[in-house]
Design an enzyme around this catalytic site. Structure first.
Site, PDB file in Angstrom:
ATOM      1  N   ARG A 295      70.603  92.338  81.955  1.00 25.63           N
ATOM      2  CA  ARG A 295      71.758  93.232  82.057  1.00 25.63           C
ATOM      3  C   ARG A 295      71.577  94.179  83.248  1.00 25.63           C
ATOM      4  O   ARG A 295      70.561  94.840  83.378  1.00 25.63           O
ATOM      5  CB  ARG A 295      71.922  94.048  80.780  1.00 25.63           C
ATOM      6  CG  ARG A 295      73.254  94.799  80.714  1.00 25.63           C
ATOM      7  CD  ARG A 295      73.422  95.519  79.376  1.00 25.63           C
ATOM      8  NE  ARG A 295      73.298  94.617  78.245  1.00 25.63           N
ATOM      9  CZ  ARG A 295      74.269  93.839  77.785  1.00 25.63           C
ATOM     10  NH1 ARG A 295      75.445  93.836  78.399  1.00 25.63           N
ATOM     11  NH2 ARG A 295      74.070  93.047  76.740  1.00 25.63           N
ATOM     12  N   GLU A 318      70.016  84.848  80.547  1.00 26.21           N
ATOM     13  CA  GLU A 318      71.399  85.303  80.307  1.00 26.21           C
ATOM     14  C   GLU A 318      71.730  86.442  81.248  1.00 26.21           C
ATOM     15  O   GLU A 318      70.984  87.424  81.320  1.00 26.21           O
ATOM     16  CB  GLU A 318      71.533  85.768  78.860  1.00 26.21           C
ATOM     17  CG  GLU A 318      72.780  86.567  78.561  1.00 26.21           C
ATOM     18  CD  GLU A 318      72.706  87.343  77.246  1.00 26.21           C
ATOM     19  OE1 GLU A 318      73.457  88.334  77.084  1.00 26.21           O
ATOM     20  OE2 GLU A 318      71.884  86.963  76.374  1.00 26.21           O
ATOM     21  N   THR A 349      77.769  88.745  76.866  1.00 26.75           N
ATOM     22  CA  THR A 349      78.956  89.601  76.815  1.00 26.75           C
ATOM     23  C   THR A 349      80.193  88.810  77.238  1.00 26.75           C
ATOM     24  O   THR A 349      81.058  89.283  77.972  1.00 26.75           O
ATOM     25  CB  THR A 349      78.788  90.866  77.681  1.00 26.75           C
ATOM     26  OG1 THR A 349      77.463  91.366  77.558  1.00 26.75           O
ATOM     27  CG2 THR A 349      79.747  91.970  77.235  1.00 26.75           C
ATOM     28  N   LYS A 409      73.647  84.981  67.041  1.00 26.06           N
ATOM     29  CA  LYS A 409      72.705  86.068  67.300  1.00 26.06           C
ATOM     30  C   LYS A 409      73.028  87.225  66.352  1.00 26.06           C
ATOM     31  O   LYS A 409      74.190  87.646  66.246  1.00 26.06           O
ATOM     32  CB  LYS A 409      72.747  86.504  68.763  1.00 26.06           C
ATOM     33  CG  LYS A 409      73.949  87.328  69.175  1.00 26.06           C
ATOM     34  CD  LYS A 409      73.752  87.904  70.582  1.00 26.06           C
ATOM     35  CE  LYS A 409      74.842  88.890  70.956  1.00 26.06           C
ATOM     36  NZ  LYS A 409      74.669  89.466  72.294  1.00 26.06           N
ATOM     37  N   GLY A 439      66.480  95.627  69.693  1.00 25.02           N
ATOM     38  CA  GLY A 439      65.326  96.240  69.045  1.00 25.02           C
ATOM     39  C   GLY A 439      64.171  95.283  68.812  1.00 25.02           C
ATOM     40  O   GLY A 439      63.240  95.604  68.052  1.00 25.02           O
ATOM     41  N   GLY A 459      65.962  92.051  76.044  1.00 27.95           N
ATOM     42  CA  GLY A 459      66.598  92.726  77.155  1.00 27.95           C
ATOM     43  C   GLY A 459      65.750  93.798  77.797  1.00 27.95           C
ATOM     44  O   GLY A 459      64.869  93.512  78.605  1.00 27.95           O
ATOM     45  N   SER A 460      65.972  95.057  77.408  1.00 29.31           N
ATOM     46  CA  SER A 460      65.363  96.184  78.110  1.00 29.31           C
ATOM     47  C   SER A 460      63.837  96.199  78.048  1.00 29.31           C
ATOM     48  O   SER A 460      63.190  96.756  78.932  1.00 29.31           O
ATOM     49  CB  SER A 460      65.918  97.501  77.553  1.00 29.31           C
ATOM     50  OG  SER A 460      65.685  97.586  76.157  1.00 29.31           O
TER      51      SER A 460
END
Length: 469
Positions: A295, A318, A349, A409, A439, A459-460
């Site tokens: 992202r 992704e 998204t 998901k 998370g 992700g992050s």
């Protein structure tokens, strides 16, 4: 997956060498249709360049007919890409190539209508609606919920050649070139169809063509195309998609506009539709257990980040569509890894059917969404893309499963927790893959796996905008 796609028709042969989702080479042979050869295997080997070493070949069209290479049974309407996939027939050559013949489609019970090749094109577009495939035998195809539900065959091209070459009209047709004004006059001709045909001769006798050598040919063409459209569209239709060569698409588009029977007219090259349709019957790639969520990534950095991920063993990437210029990032990733079939690249998204189309157009094979929009899911499934929508309840997950998704998901996973997933899994189909997203980190992955998670979207904790490999 490296493979060869063959579109073998009645009068022509063309083949595409495909690497991943990209055509790297193609060959065309006019006059080498299935009716012009007696030994189809020999002809195939002669027309395919020797340096094409791919062992997988998919044959579309008349190559699978009773007069072709290997007869393949028709599948009945309603028919989608999955039905074509289940109807594949295989032939193994002595050189080790596996040749897969796609079935045609039939409609009706008594003297059913049939087609071979156009069904792949219409389904390859991945949308519902009315599709016109003009040609020797024009096909008008209706697709609903990702399946062909009906179609009609009209011999417009055959009649054009027969009447122009073997009747009195032959004396009026000086040239086989085109004239827009006389084509339009033919489209708008009123009165009985058989009487309109003779108008081509009447105009010649009355000197109406005034030395225009293209007039009679264009007039006859317009009469036939106009009659075809009127017979199939007695009422106004919101949208029609024309699939074919640029020349034929433009002729039909002009006729539709003159008759005013269609709101929106879209034309798609037959090559594009065929390639997309065959892609829908190919085996889907293995779904990785770890999907990296990039992202905020920008196109200038995405390839180096992708290379670092792949080098570390991550094979799912992704690019969320709320990132800067996401389609360009996806395109660059697909191009960078086009020789590695195990790398699954796509978008997150994804909210609308239009988003799905744009991802597919740049070669993405993975569609991930935060919700369960049925229209978006149906579009992705109809294009045979790996589809993983976001769910939070058993209701969401079961609805997605009924629509044919590859996985779901759980999002946001951290608020439901592994115990929530374990409870939901009890009512889900055993084959439905579940991903925990939100998370998830190295410390809690084992707990999620024990609860039944197939994989994870990370992700992050794996990537943040501005990060470098």
């Amino acid at each position: 997956m490296s493979h060869i796609i063959v579109d073998w028709g009645t009068t022509s042969f063309r083949a595409f060498r495909v690497q991943g989702v990209f055509v790297t080479e193609k060959v065309e042979h006019e006059g080498k249709g299935v009716l012009s050869v007696t030994d189809h295997e020999k002809a195939f080997n002669e027309m395919i360049p020797q340096h094409w070493g791919e062992k997988l070949v998919y044959v579309v069209g008349m190559g699978g007919s009773s007069v072709g290479w290997k007869e393949t049974a028709y599948v009945s309407t309603p028919a989608g890409l999955q039905d074509l996939k289940e109807g594949l027939k295989t032939k193994t050559q002595s050189n080790g190539r596996d040749i897969y013949f796609l079935p045609g489609v039939c409609h009706g019970t008594e003297s059913p209508d049939v087609m071979r090749g156009e069904e792949v094109q219409a389904l390859g577009v991945g949308k519902d609606g009315v599709f016109v495939c003009p040609g020797t035998h024009s096909k008008w195809i209706k697709v609903s919920n990702g399946k062909i539900v009906s179609f009609s065959t009209l011999m417009s091209g055959d009649i054009f050649q027969a009447v122009g070459n073997h009747t009195i009209l032959k004396k009026s047709i000086v040239s086989r070139t085109h004239d827009e004004a006389w084509f339009a006059k033919g489209v708008m001709a009123t009165g009985p169809f058989l009487g309109n045909l003779f108008k081509v001769r009447r105009a010649s006798l009355s000197k109406s063509y005034k030395g225009n050598d293209s007039a009679a040919n264009a007039y006859l063409s317009g009469i036939l195309v106009g009659e075809e459209i009127r017979s199939q569209l007695p009422n106004h239709t919101p949208r029609v998609t024309i699939i074919g060569s640029t020349k034929l698409c433009n002729l039909y588009k002009t006729a539709f506009s003159l008759l005013g029977k269609v709101g929106t007219i879209e034309n798609i090259p037959s090559e594009t539709a065929i390639l997309a349709g065959v892609r829908g019957v190919l085996p889907k790639p293995e779904i990785p257990r770890i999907i990296a969520i990039l992202r905020g990534v920008v196109p200038e950095e995405v390839v180096s980040i992708g290379e670092a991920l792949v080098a570390s063993g991550v094979t799912g990437i992704e690019v969320p569509l709320n990132s800067p210029n996401p389609f360009e990032s996806i395109r660059r990733l697909v191009q960078a890894f086009k020789h590695q079939d195990n790398i699954l690249i796509g978008a997150g998204t994804v909210l609308t059917p239009a988003d799905v189309d744009r991802v597919a157009d740049v070669g993405g094979r993975l569609i991930i969404s935060p919700n369960t929009n049925p229209l978006m899911i149906q579009r992705a499934v109809s294009k045979a893309l790996v589809t993983i929508p976001g769910v939070y309840t058993p209701t969401d997950a079961l609805m997605a499963a009924e629509l044919g998704v590859d996985g779901v998901k759980l999002f946001p996973a951290e608020t439901l927790g592994p115990k929530g997933l374990k409870a939901i899994k009890v009512v889900l189909p055993k084959t439905l893959k579940t991903f925990a997203v939100g998370g998830v980190n190295l410390e809690n992955m084992a707990e999620w796996r024990a609860a039944g998670a197939y994989g994870f979207g990370v992700g992050s904790s794996l990537y943040k905008p501005g990060s470098t490999p």
